[in-house]
Write a protein that holds these residues in place. Structure first.
Motif, PDB file in Angstrom:
ATOM      1  N   ALA A  61       0.800  -1.229   0.000  1.00 15.10           N
ATOM      2  CA  ALA A  61       0.000   0.000   0.000  1.00 15.10           C
ATOM      3  C   ALA A  61       0.831   1.276   0.000  1.00 15.10           C
ATOM      4  CB  ALA A  61      -0.936   0.004   1.204  1.00 15.10           C
ATOM      5  N   SER A  62       2.037   1.227   0.554  1.00 16.61           N
ATOM      6  CA  SER A  62       2.822   2.456   0.724  1.00 16.61           C
ATOM      7  C   SER A  62       3.089   3.152  -0.607  1.00 16.61           C
ATOM      8  CB  SER A  62       4.144   2.165   1.438  1.00 16.61           C
ATOM      9  OG  SER A  62       4.924   1.260   0.690  1.00 16.61           O
ATOM     10  N   ASP A  63       3.331   2.355  -1.658  1.00 14.54           N
ATOM     11  CA  ASP A  63       3.568   2.941  -2.979  1.00 14.54           C
ATOM     12  C   ASP A  63       2.544   2.454  -4.004  1.00 14.54           C
ATOM     13  OD1 ASP A  63       4.371   0.334  -3.180  1.00 14.54           O
ATOM     14  OD2 ASP A  63       6.372   0.755  -3.973  1.00 14.54           O
ATOM     15  N   LYS A  64       1.486   1.790  -3.491  1.00 18.15           N
ATOM     16  CA  LYS A  64       0.429   1.244  -4.353  1.00 18.15           C
ATOM     17  C   LYS A  64       0.978   0.311  -5.443  1.00 18.15           C
ATOM     18  CE  LYS A  64      -3.031   4.869  -3.666  1.00 18.15           C
ATOM     19  NZ  LYS A  64      -4.060   5.690  -4.313  1.00 18.15           N
ATOM     20  N   SER A  65       1.987  -0.459  -5.069  1.00 15.81           N
ATOM     21  CA  SER A  65       2.527  -1.453  -6.005  1.00 15.81           C
ATOM     22  C   SER A  65       1.715  -2.739  -5.866  1.00 15.81           C
ATOM     23  CB  SER A  65       4.001  -1.721  -5.698  1.00 15.81           C
ATOM     24  OG  SER A  65       4.175  -2.161  -4.354  1.00 15.81           O
ATOM     25  N   TRP A  66       0.433  -2.615  -6.163  1.00 16.33           N
ATOM     26  CA  TRP A  66      -0.504  -3.702  -5.917  1.00 16.33           C
ATOM     27  C   TRP A  66      -0.124  -4.985  -6.646  1.00 16.33           C
ATOM     28  CZ3 TRP A  66      -2.642  -1.471  -2.061  1.00 16.33           C
ATOM     29  CH2 TRP A  66      -3.192  -0.182  -2.105  1.00 16.33           C
ATOM     30  N   ARG A 106      -9.122   0.124  -0.020  1.00  9.11           N
ATOM     31  CA  ARG A 106     -10.282  -0.398  -0.746  1.00  9.11           C
ATOM     32  C   ARG A 106     -10.028  -0.467  -2.255  1.00  9.11           C
ATOM     33  NH1 ARG A 106     -13.979  -3.391   1.894  1.00  9.11           N
ATOM     34  NH2 ARG A 106     -14.394  -2.512   3.961  1.00  9.11           N
ATOM     35  N   GLU A 107      -9.199   0.425  -2.720  1.00 13.81           N
ATOM     36  CA  GLU A 107      -8.859   0.463  -4.155  1.00 13.81           C
ATOM     37  C   GLU A 107      -8.363  -0.900  -4.638  1.00 13.81           C
ATOM     38  OE1 GLU A 107      -5.126   2.482  -6.538  1.00 13.81           O
ATOM     39  OE2 GLU A 107      -6.143   3.695  -5.026  1.00 13.81           O
ATOM     40  N   PRO A 159     -11.491  -5.402  -5.152  1.00 11.16           N
ATOM     41  CA  PRO A 159     -11.441  -6.364  -6.267  1.00 11.16           C
ATOM     42  C   PRO A 159     -10.962  -7.744  -5.827  1.00 11.16           C
ATOM     43  CG  PRO A 159     -10.479  -4.272  -6.922  1.00 11.16           C
ATOM     44  CD  PRO A 159     -10.694  -4.196  -5.442  1.00 11.16           C
ATOM     45  N   LYS A 160     -10.075  -7.786  -4.846  1.00 10.77           N
ATOM     46  CA  LYS A 160      -9.578  -9.079  -4.373  1.00 10.77           C
ATOM     47  C   LYS A 160     -10.656  -9.823  -3.577  1.00 10.77           C
ATOM     48  CE  LYS A 160      -4.612  -8.249  -4.750  1.00 10.77           C
ATOM     49  NZ  LYS A 160      -4.710  -7.225  -5.784  1.00 10.77           N
TER      50      LYS A 160
END
Length: 206
Positions: free
Chosen positions: A88-93, A135-136, A140-141
Motif C-alpha cells: 500500500a505504501s507505494d500502491k505497487s498492488w 479499498r482500491e 477487487p480481491k
C-alpha cells in the motif's frame, strides 16, 4: 474431527507457535469456545497455523507442511488483507490474476489432496481514515475470493459485509481499532459468526 484455522495475524493472534493447539486471543479462540458449547460431547481437535504477516504467497509456500500433512477434516482460511497492506505504501498492488492464481493453488491442493471441507472467511477492512485507500485494491480481491468460494468452498463467511452491517448503530473502531486487527470484542463477534455459519457443517462431520 480436526479443524484447522489458517491465515495471517488475524488468525495467529499471538498464539504460541510451539503448540499446535494454542489458539491465541483472536477469533479462532472464540470460535472454538462457541463450537465446544454447541457440541459439548464432540471430540474436536482445534489447530491454529495462522502466521502474522502472511500473504497468499506464504500459504502456497507452506502448503505441504501446514495444510496437506495435517489432513484436516475442515479447514478455514482468512487471507488477503496483507496482499494489499504490504503493497500500500507505494500502491505497487499485486496483480489480481497473480492473487487469484496463488489462492487457487491452495484451494485446488486441498480439494485434490485432502478430504477437508473448506471454509473461506472473507478479509475485511474497518473504516479508519489512514487505510480507506486500501479499498482500491482490497475490494477487487474480495470479489476474486467470492468467485473462488463459489467453486471451491463448502462455506463462505462474508466478513466484510457482516461487519458493515454490524457498524450500524455501533462504533466501527470497537471491532478493530487499527482497521485490521480485531479487538477482543471484534474477535468474539467473528467467532460467533463462525459458529453461526458452520454449525450445520460441523454437525455433519462429528
Amino acid at each position: 474431527m480436526r479443524l484447522l484455522f489458517q491465515g495471517d495475524s488475524i488468525t495467529d493472534a499471538g498464539r504460541n507457535r510451539e503448540d499446535l493447539h494454542d489458539l491465541g486471543h483472536g477469533y479462532p479462540l472464540y470460535a472454538a469456545k462457541f463450537i465446544k458449547e454447541a457440541f459439548p460431547e464432540a471430540d474436536i481437535e482445534f489447530i491454529d497455523k495462522g502466521i502474522s504477516g502472511d500473504q497468499t504467497k506464504d500459504l502456497v509456500a507452506r502448503l505441504e507442511e501446514d495444510f496437506i500433512s495435517l489432513q484436516p477434516d475442515m479447514v478455514s482460511i482468512m487471507i488477503g488483507v496483507n496482499d494489499t497492506w504490504h503493497h500500500a505504501s507505494d500502491k505497487s498492488w499485486i496483480p489480481n490474476e497473480v492473487f487469484e492464481e496463488r489462492y487457487t493453488t491452495v484451494l485446488k491442493a486441498l480439494k485434490e489432496r485432502t478430504k477437508a471441507k473448506i471454509v473461506i472467511i472473507e478479509p475485511f477492512l474497518i473504516p479508519v481514515e489512514d487505510k480507506l485507500f486500501f479499498r482500491e485494491d482490497l475490494d477487487p480481491k474480495i470479489q476474486i475470493i467470492r468467485k473462488l468460494a463459489r467453486e471451491y468452498a463448502d462455506i463462505y463467511i462474508p466478513t466484510d459485509g457482516i461487519l458493515a452491517s454490524a457498524f450500524i448503530g455501533n462504533d466501527p473502531l470497537k471491532f478493530a481499532e487499527d482497521g485490521v486487527h480485531p479487538t477482543a470484542y471484534g474477535a468474539e463477534f467473528i467467532g460467533k459468526k463462525y459458529l453461526e455459519y458452520t454449525k450445520e457443517l460441523i454437525a455433519s462431520l462429528i
